[in-house]
Scaffold this active site. Sequence first.
Site, PDB file in Angstrom:
ATOM      1  CD  GLU A   1      -0.042   2.897   2.026  1.00 31.86           C
ATOM      2  OE1 GLU A   1      -0.507   2.696   0.887  1.00 31.86           O
ATOM      3  OE2 GLU A   1      -0.328   3.918   2.702  1.00 31.86           O
TER       4      GLU A   1
ATOM      5  NE  ARG B   1      -0.276   2.641  -1.965  1.00 34.72           N
ATOM      6  CZ  ARG B   1       0.156   3.889  -2.095  1.00 34.72           C
ATOM      7  NH1 ARG B   1       0.689   4.289  -3.219  1.00 34.72           N
ATOM      8  NH2 ARG B   1       0.087   4.725  -1.088  1.00 34.72           N
TER       9      ARG B   1
ATOM     10  CG  ASP C   1      -8.838   6.986   5.971  1.00 35.41           C
ATOM     11  OD1 ASP C   1      -8.340   6.026   6.569  1.00 35.41           O
ATOM     12  OD2 ASP C   1      -8.191   7.688   5.159  1.00 35.41           O
TER      13      ASP C   1
ATOM     14  CD  GLU D   1      -8.387  10.563  -0.612  1.00 34.96           C
ATOM     15  OE1 GLU D   1      -7.933  11.616  -1.129  1.00 34.96           O
ATOM     16  OE2 GLU D   1      -7.666   9.560  -0.392  1.00 34.96           O
TER      17      GLU D   1
HETATM   18  C1  DMJ Z   1      -4.738   5.710  -1.042  1.00 33.72           C
HETATM   19  O1  DMJ Z   1      -3.653   4.876  -0.911  1.00 33.72           O
HETATM   20  C2  DMJ Z   1      -5.966   5.100  -0.433  1.00 33.72           C
HETATM   21  O2  DMJ Z   1      -7.109   5.755  -0.907  1.00 33.72           O
HETATM   22  C3  DMJ Z   1      -5.975   5.159   1.074  1.00 33.72           C
HETATM   23  O3  DMJ Z   1      -7.193   4.692   1.605  1.00 33.72           O
HETATM   24  C4  DMJ Z   1      -5.765   6.575   1.522  1.00 33.72           C
HETATM   25  N1  DMJ Z   1      -4.652   7.234   0.879  1.00 33.72           N
HETATM   26  C5  DMJ Z   1      -4.405   7.075  -0.517  1.00 33.72           C
HETATM   27  C6  DMJ Z   1      -4.971   8.147  -1.424  1.00 33.72           C
HETATM   28  O4  DMJ Z   1      -5.066   9.406  -0.926  1.00 33.72           O
END
Ligand code: DMJ
Length: 499
Positions: free
Chosen positions: A126, A130, A259, A393
């Site tokens: 995270e 970010r 993912d 998404e």
């Molecule tokens: C975001 O922090 C990023 O897109 C991550 O890959 C998946 N989750 C959240 C948004 O849903």
Amino acid sequence: MHVHPLSAAVHQLQKGNPWLLLLFILNQFCGGFFLNQHYNPAFISLQMMKHAWDNYKRYAWGLNELKPISKQGHSSNLFGNIQGATIVDALDTLYIMEMKDEFKEAKEWVERNLDFNVNAEISVFEVNIRFVGGLLSAYYLSGEEIFRKKAVELGEKLLPAFNTPTGIPWALLNIKSGIGRNWPWASGGSSILAEFGTLHLEFIHLSHLSENPIFAEKVMNIRKVLNRLDKPEGLYPNYLNPSSGQWGQHHVSIGGLGDSFYEYLLKAWLMSDKTDEEGKKMYYDAVQAIETHLIRKSSGGLTYIAEWKGGLLEHKMGHLTCFAGGMFALGADGAPADKTGHHIELGAEIARTCHESYDRTSMKLGPEAFRFDGGVEAIATRQNEKYYILRPEVIETYMYMWRFTHDPKYRQWGWEAVEALEQYCRVDGGYSGIRDVYSNHQSHDDVQQSFFLSETLKYLYLLFSEDDLLPFEHWVFNTEAHPLPVLRGDDEKKEEEEK
Ligand code: DMJ
């Protein structure tokens, strides 16, 4: 559900939402010009981003996120006591939307207050997507040295996470002591595929900007470990033990836990100006296995990506999985064996399924997960899967599909999402997630996620902007929608300069 323009206008008036009201009125006089044909990106910046930002500033400035109902800060344990997640995540969005004053105040906050010398246990993934991603993009867009400096400083703090017998990093790291560990819930003490597999883009850029190869070495070693392992049916399980180097449970997902690992294989190749052949091969091999073992069509004709548990399929698709439509479209051009059209088609089918998951709710916003069993299609059946937390998404996939096809339905679907966000998620104090998108009355979760500003609003803005804003030949988006430039070799750079 179609919102009648008049009732929508009244609703916006009641909510004190003058921009949207004006747009609805103009729309009525101009035969639908504004809302139906020329969806205006200025609405996303002037109305939505401004509202989200101003309220964060008013009630939660310097804290990680905003609680828009209780009008106070929201802290998440993902960032330990590193502060300012919304500011760092939003920097590039502010820049792209030309919100100059806001960008300036955000930059000043970073200069004065962003501090990584804290005793904090953080999520490596995270913080990387970010904070490192946000700072890198801010640097590349604005050229301001402070962002480069902070990104490299934070990257160095993350390095002890790789001190494991295999070099597969820990999920959690105390950035003061350098001690790492994994999530207690993860199978057999494993690290998570989507977490250690989503460092590559940022770490390659950290090496590039710091001229220190260590960052790139760390992520290239992850590839090496993965390539030595046998993969069940060519699929990558979500769990890998960093000590033994063996897979944990054989669960495979293109949504949560898996993912962005797949996303980063493709984007590593694109970001290397298509020189990273290893990343390319790993991506297209993985997509082949996903198609064979996970992608299915419902009896109603909807294509979906199921989850795989030790050979058995769970016919469920997460909201997170919906990013894959955009990924397939982005990878179409390089697809082997004349499969370009097929990959675009796959992207279009996933976009349609994800749109259905929105359209089949009362609020026209998609649930966290939806199922294709027990007589339902694209509908959440469990109460704990009915929430929507402002995730990007589905809109991300619309944006990619729009860029590659220019089929107007993607802008129309994006605008449906705008209307739904305005009607159900917008509150006085910002934007909030919703507890049950099938319910007729709103129950807000009282969190304005930082990714709403970095991703959801940015992808909407790009969806309604011209294609030459951040063109894909020059930029790849990290998984938090932070644009990073394609790294060209010296020859290519020279050629471009001469042009
Ligand atoms: C975001 O922090 C990023 O897109 C991550 O890959 C998946 N989750 C959240 C948004 O849903």
